[in-house]
Write an enzyme that holds these catalytic residues in place. Structure first.
Site, PDB file in Angstrom:
ATOM      1  N   PRO A 127       0.834  -1.204   0.000  1.00  0.00           N
ATOM      2  CA  PRO A 127       0.000   0.000   0.000  1.00  0.00           C
ATOM      3  C   PRO A 127       0.867   1.252   0.000  1.00  0.00           C
ATOM      4  O   PRO A 127       1.756   1.404   0.831  1.00  0.00           O
ATOM      5  CB  PRO A 127      -0.789  -0.126   1.311  1.00  0.00           C
ATOM      6  CG  PRO A 127      -0.772  -1.590   1.629  1.00  0.00           C
ATOM      7  CD  PRO A 127       0.539  -2.091   1.135  1.00  0.00           C
ATOM      8  N   GLU A 128       0.631   2.142  -0.953  1.00  0.00           N
ATOM      9  CA  GLU A 128       1.377   3.388  -1.018  1.00  0.00           C
ATOM     10  C   GLU A 128       0.528   4.515  -0.445  1.00  0.00           C
ATOM     11  O   GLU A 128      -0.551   4.281   0.100  1.00  0.00           O
ATOM     12  CB  GLU A 128       1.814   3.649  -2.456  1.00  0.00           C
ATOM     13  CG  GLU A 128       2.764   2.581  -2.981  1.00  0.00           C
ATOM     14  CD  GLU A 128       3.411   2.939  -4.308  1.00  0.00           C
ATOM     15  OE1 GLU A 128       3.470   4.131  -4.655  1.00  0.00           O
ATOM     16  OE2 GLU A 128       3.861   2.016  -5.012  1.00  0.00           O
TER      17      GLU A 128
END
Length: 276
Positions: free
Chosen positions: A2-3
């Site tokens: 997840p960014e």
């Protein structure tokens, strides 16, 4: 992993369900995360009220009411495959559901992490003093992130511009996906030395990074194998990706074949015609 847009999507998704709620119970099924769950985690949380959720880079901050002055907030990182979701009492935990924070209205903040690379810990001081956060660069959607900053920090740097952009000391949250997309929009070859990019092109790159990240947040993050939002919905930004994950396909601008290379031990896709 997840960014930033995925973490921001998570924050926005869970906030309406948890902000202002009192914690009735905490269940820890697996303490062996990247950083072990603190020994006093359950006891210190019960009876406290959750404040307004924040985010710094890829970290979520969860402020808590008194009386524990030295335990004023949680710092939560989703790691490679983690997610925070909203469940209800009676929703049976699945494999890899490691932590439940049960709220006073029967809702549950549930942490799921197959790889266990994420963690939850106490925030040490505030976001400016915690050693995990103190040296981070500016947020990419803040006024502090500018092309001028990129230009100034890049002078004399032989490092390729893509890993330079991904350096959290330069700017936070521009990971592999969004760096590739921003460089495409700005027309910059990811292999070009950071110190050989002009001030004008860095202005375009900063604007492109903001555009890409804002669009991803609006659309709920990028669809990755492991990512879902706080309400269990996948992201949809992947439908708009120009280069990431499209090696060998036609460029959306010039119809040339997109090339796959490795930079900083990360796969990178770009168009040799449109990016110079």
């Amino acid at each position: 992993m997840p960014e930033l847009p995925e973490v921001e999507t998570t924050r926005r998704g869970i906030a309406p369900y948890v902000e202002g709620r009192e914690i009735n119970e905490v269940i820890v099924r697996e303490r062996r995360l990247r950083t072990p769950v603190p020994a006093d985690f359950e006891q210190a949380l019960v009876g406290r009220r959750i404040g307004e959720l924040g985010r710094r880079a890829k970290y979520l901050t969860i402020p808590l009411s008194e009386p524990h002055a030295e335990r004023r907030a949680l710092l939560w990182h989703l790691g490679m495959s983690g997610s925070l979701r909203i469940a209800r009492l009676g929703d049976l935990p699945k494999k890899h559901d490691h932590v439940d924070v049960v709220l006073d209205d029967g809702m549950i903040l549930r942490y799921h992490d197959p790889r266990r690379f994420g963690f939850v810990d106490w925030l040490q001081g505030d976001v400016r003093s915690d050693p995990r956060l103190a040296k981070l660069g500016p947020e990419p959607l803040s006024p502090d992130f500018t092309g001028e900053r990129l230009y100034r920090l890049s002078r004399g740097r032989r490092l390729a511009v893509k890993p330079f952009l991904m350096d959290n000391a330069v700017v936070v949250g521009v990971g592999n996906i969004y760096a590739a997309e921003a460089l495409f929009l700005a027309g910059i070859d990811p292999r070009r030395a950071a110190g050989r990019v002009s001030r004008e092109r860095y202005a375009r790159l900063a604007a492109a990074a903001r555009e890409v990240l804002a669009a991803a947040i609006t659309q709920g993050g990028t669809t990755l194998r492991d990512f879902v939002s706080g309400t269990g919905e996948p992201g949809y930004f992947a439908q708009r990706l120009n280069v990431y994950g499209r090696a060998g396909q036609a460029c959306r601008r010039c119809s040339g074949e997109l090339r796959l290379i490795t930079l900083g031990q990360r796969a990178s896709v770009f168009c040799a015609h449109c990016q110079t």
